[in-house]
Design a protein around this motif. Structure first.
Motif, PDB file in Angstrom:
ATOM      1  N   UNK A 337       0.844  -1.189   0.000  1.00  0.00           N
ATOM      2  CA  UNK A 337       0.000   0.000   0.000  1.00  0.00           C
ATOM      3  C   UNK A 337       0.881   1.240   0.000  1.00  0.00           C
ATOM      4  N   UNK A 338       0.612   2.144  -0.930  1.00  0.00           N
ATOM      5  CA  UNK A 338       1.363   3.391  -0.957  1.00  0.00           C
ATOM      6  C   UNK A 338       2.829   3.175  -1.252  1.00  0.00           C
ATOM      7  N   UNK A 339       3.690   3.513  -0.280  1.00  0.00           N
ATOM      8  CA  UNK A 339       5.132   3.432  -0.472  1.00  0.00           C
ATOM      9  C   UNK A 339       5.709   2.117   0.045  1.00  0.00           C
ATOM     10  N   UNK A 340       4.851   1.160   0.404  1.00  0.00           N
ATOM     11  CA  UNK A 340       5.323  -0.123   0.920  1.00  0.00           C
ATOM     12  C   UNK A 340       5.697  -1.056  -0.229  1.00  0.00           C
ATOM     13  N   UNK A 341       6.613  -1.976   0.054  1.00  0.00           N
ATOM     14  CA  UNK A 341       7.063  -2.944  -0.932  1.00  0.00           C
ATOM     15  C   UNK A 341       6.032  -4.058  -1.088  1.00  0.00           C
ATOM     16  N   UNK A 342       5.941  -4.647  -2.294  1.00  0.00           N
ATOM     17  CA  UNK A 342       5.171  -5.873  -2.469  1.00  0.00           C
ATOM     18  C   UNK A 342       5.874  -6.995  -1.702  1.00  0.00           C
ATOM     19  N   UNK A 343       5.110  -8.012  -1.278  1.00  0.00           N
ATOM     20  CA  UNK A 343       5.715  -9.085  -0.493  1.00  0.00           C
ATOM     21  C   UNK A 343       5.256 -10.457  -0.978  1.00  0.00           C
ATOM     22  N   UNK A 344       6.180 -11.394  -0.958  1.00  0.00           N
ATOM     23  CA  UNK A 344       5.937 -12.822  -1.175  1.00  0.00           C
ATOM     24  C   UNK A 344       7.092 -13.539  -0.487  1.00  0.00           C
ATOM     25  N   UNK A 345       6.817 -14.109   0.682  1.00  0.00           N
ATOM     26  CA  UNK A 345       7.886 -14.564   1.557  1.00  0.00           C
ATOM     27  C   UNK A 345       8.218 -16.045   1.373  1.00  0.00           C
ATOM     28  N   UNK A 346       9.506 -16.327   1.385  1.00  0.00           N
ATOM     29  CA  UNK A 346      10.043 -17.677   1.530  1.00  0.00           C
ATOM     30  C   UNK A 346      10.782 -17.688   2.863  1.00  0.00           C
ATOM     31  N   UNK A 347      10.384 -18.584   3.774  1.00  0.00           N
ATOM     32  CA  UNK A 347      10.910 -18.517   5.137  1.00  0.00           C
ATOM     33  C   UNK A 347      11.270 -19.898   5.663  1.00  0.00           C
ATOM     34  N   UNK A 348      12.254 -19.923   6.546  1.00  0.00           N
ATOM     35  CA  UNK A 348      12.586 -21.127   7.304  1.00  0.00           C
ATOM     36  C   UNK A 348      12.711 -20.720   8.770  1.00  0.00           C
ATOM     37  N   UNK A 349      12.336 -21.640   9.651  1.00  0.00           N
ATOM     38  CA  UNK A 349      12.404 -21.359  11.075  1.00  0.00           C
ATOM     39  C   UNK A 349      12.695 -22.619  11.860  1.00  0.00           C
ATOM     40  N   UNK A 350      13.197 -22.448  13.069  1.00  0.00           N
ATOM     41  CA  UNK A 350      13.532 -23.591  13.915  1.00  0.00           C
ATOM     42  C   UNK A 350      13.282 -23.237  15.376  1.00  0.00           C
ATOM     43  N   UNK A 351      12.963 -24.262  16.150  1.00  0.00           N
ATOM     44  CA  UNK A 351      12.763 -24.112  17.589  1.00  0.00           C
ATOM     45  C   UNK A 351      13.382 -25.319  18.287  1.00  0.00           C
ATOM     46  N   UNK A 352      14.156 -25.055  19.329  1.00  0.00           N
ATOM     47  CA  UNK A 352      14.766 -26.121  20.113  1.00  0.00           C
ATOM     48  C   UNK A 352      14.237 -26.031  21.536  1.00  0.00           C
ATOM     49  N   UNK A 353      13.696 -27.132  22.019  1.00  0.00           N
ATOM     50  CA  UNK A 353      12.940 -27.163  23.266  1.00  0.00           C
ATOM     51  C   UNK A 353      13.747 -27.835  24.372  1.00  0.00           C
ATOM     52  N   UNK A 354      13.830 -27.183  25.526  1.00  0.00           N
ATOM     53  CA  UNK A 354      14.514 -27.737  26.694  1.00  0.00           C
ATOM     54  C   UNK A 354      13.464 -28.254  27.675  1.00  0.00           C
ATOM     55  N   UNK A 355      12.996 -29.472  27.414  1.00  0.00           N
ATOM     56  CA  UNK A 355      12.072 -30.154  28.320  1.00  0.00           C
ATOM     57  C   UNK A 355      10.856 -29.294  28.669  1.00  0.00           C
ATOM     58  N   UNK A 356      10.296 -28.628  27.652  1.00  0.00           N
ATOM     59  CA  UNK A 356       9.063 -27.847  27.686  1.00  0.00           C
ATOM     60  C   UNK A 356       9.181 -26.516  28.416  1.00  0.00           C
ATOM     61  N   UNK A 357      10.201 -26.324  29.252  1.00  0.00           N
ATOM     62  CA  UNK A 357      10.272 -25.126  30.089  1.00  0.00           C
ATOM     63  C   UNK A 357      10.933 -23.928  29.399  1.00  0.00           C
ATOM     64  N   UNK A 358      11.697 -24.165  28.347  1.00  0.00           N
ATOM     65  CA  UNK A 358      12.368 -23.063  27.650  1.00  0.00           C
ATOM     66  C   UNK A 358      12.600 -23.455  26.197  1.00  0.00           C
ATOM     67  N   UNK A 359      12.551 -22.452  25.318  1.00  0.00           N
ATOM     68  CA  UNK A 359      12.769 -22.677  23.891  1.00  0.00           C
ATOM     69  C   UNK A 359      13.706 -21.598  23.342  1.00  0.00           C
ATOM     70  N   UNK A 360      14.535 -22.015  22.396  1.00  0.00           N
ATOM     71  CA  UNK A 360      15.372 -21.090  21.634  1.00  0.00           C
ATOM     72  C   UNK A 360      14.913 -21.166  20.183  1.00  0.00           C
TER      73      UNK A 360
END
Length: 417
Positions: A337-360
């Motif tokens: 919209x207006x001065x914003x860029x068009x978008x079409x995203x390619x993404x990767x993500x990861x989550x590492x869980x420490x016994x449910x109590x903490x995540x990175x």
């Protein structure tokens, strides 16, 4: 000219954005977990955030400590992009205008000439420079159940841009200042700042069910009927003519509301159901809204159209008790919209869980539709990271985003059990 004029203009820019909508944005809202994982979620969303990403994930298999109830109260994120240090430029222009006025008042010819030339260069440098602010807010409640899973959410984002525009008519006025012409008046400067904002807010109810297939795999189907409100805001004023009582005038706004629909599907497969594929269609019914245009021709406003078109995203994830790795692709391009860029995203993500109590968490996403000709700030490659803490069922998620143009952050409070 009053030295407070431009600082008031800067303040009004912020206030006009804030008053555009209580929940207000063109891009879909992201939970803090999604924000930290590169914006992914179609194949990995938790029940509470399923309404934001893929309603089918309401009925998807989750950790046993998070598959009965989900709550987000609230989730907040923001991004800020100012490649050309536009705000600093405005502050510098304010200082120069004050010095030019002082030179005129004291009839100091060398100072008047120097400040007039400096001000001309500063206004020219400001031309087409843009600062962009994105902000989002979301609330959600989810009840995953065997028969039918139910979720309720309200969310939205606002995207606002502020753009400087130089008017060559100022050359004549600045020449008068340099010559100590008694008719010189800095209040006649026509260079302007333009505020352009768009917001999309929604309230939805998500319903999902898991179907067990003959081959032992599980297929989840979800739907979200929702009510949406679109709003645009366009405000233009010269650096000399700003009136701090005008910025919130309703004549600068347009709005539209209506019903829409999201659809989603997800399927788990693999020997232990460790793989999950998802697809989501957001905003099945296209909507659009034109911005207001001032009748004052000196403002040189043009009409901009906010387009909310169907967005199709596919994702694939692999997970076990201690990790989630996912990749996601938008199959459709979203118009800026207006001065914003068009978008079409390619993404990767990861989550590492420490016994449910903490995540990175971490992620990266790249805009396949980015281009250098968008007349604003380019959305290109973004890097994200975050952490999650889950003591006794309560949740705290924190995320950050970095790119060559953007800095962003997100925080979310909630519960899951």
């Amino acid at each position: 000219m009053n030295g407070l004029r431009l600082s008031r203009l800067t303040l009004a820019i912020g206030l006009s954005v804030a008053t555009t909508s209580a929940l207000a944005g063109p891009q879909n809202f992201q939970s803090a977990r999604s924000f930290a994982m590169g914006g992914t979620g179609v194949a990995v969303a938790h029940p509470a955030s399923a309404g934001f990403a893929n309603p089918a994930m309401l009925a998807s298999d989750q950790h046993e400590w998070a598959d009965d109830f989900g709550l987000i109260i609230p989730s907040v994120n923001a991004r800020f992009a100012d490649e050309e240090e536009t705000i600093d430029q405005i502050d510098d222009i304010q200082d120069t205008i004050d010095r030019a006025q002082a030179a005129l008042d004291s009839l100091n010819a060398p100072a008047a000439s120097a400040t007039a030339n400096e001000l001309r260069q500063q206004l020219q440098d400001l031309n087409n420079d843009t600062v962009r602010v994105d902000a989002g807010l979301g609330l959600a409640l989810a009840f995953p159940m065997d028969a039918i899973s139910v979720g309720v959410h309200t969310a939205g984002n606002i995207q606002a841009t502020v753009r400087g525009e130089y008017d060559s008519a100022d050359d004549a006025e600045l020449a008068k200042v340099a010559a100590l012409d008694p008719t010189a008046d800095l209040n006649n400067l026509q260079s302007r700042a333009r505020v352009l904002a768009a917001s999309v807010a929604e309230v939805g109810i998500s319903l999902a069910h898991a179907y067990q297939l003959n081959n032992g795999q599980s297929l989840q189907i979800g739907v979200t009927p929702k009510y949406m409100q679109l709003m645009t805001y366009q405000y233009t004023e010269s650096v000399s003519g700003f009136d701090d009582s005008d910025y919130d005038n309703s004549e600068f706004e347009t709005d539209k509301s209506g019903f829409n629909l999201d659809l989603g599907a997800a399927m788990s497969f693999g020997e232990n159901g460790e793989w999950n594929a998802g697809v989501a269609i957001k905003n099945l019914i296209p909507m659009e809204l034109d911005s207001a245009v001032s009748s004052d021709l000196s403002k040189q406003e043009t009409q901009h159209t906010l387009e909310v078109d169907p967005r199709v995203t596919v994702g694939l994830a692999h997970s076990d008790e201690f990790h989630v790795i996912t990749a996601e692709l938008d199959l459709t391009e979203q118009k800026g919209f207006g001065y914003a860029d068009d978008t079409q995203w390619l993404a990767v993500g990861a989550e590492f869980d420490a016994w449910r109590y903490a995540q990175i968490r971490g992620g990266i996403r790249h805009n396949l539709a980015s281009n250098d000709d968008n007349n604003g700030i380019e959305e290109d490659t973004q890097f994200t990271a975050g952490i999650g803490l889950n003591p006794f069922g309560a949740r705290l998620d924190i995320a950050a985003l970095y790119s060559e143009a953007d800095l962003g952050a997100a925080i979310e409070f909630g519960a899951a059990f």
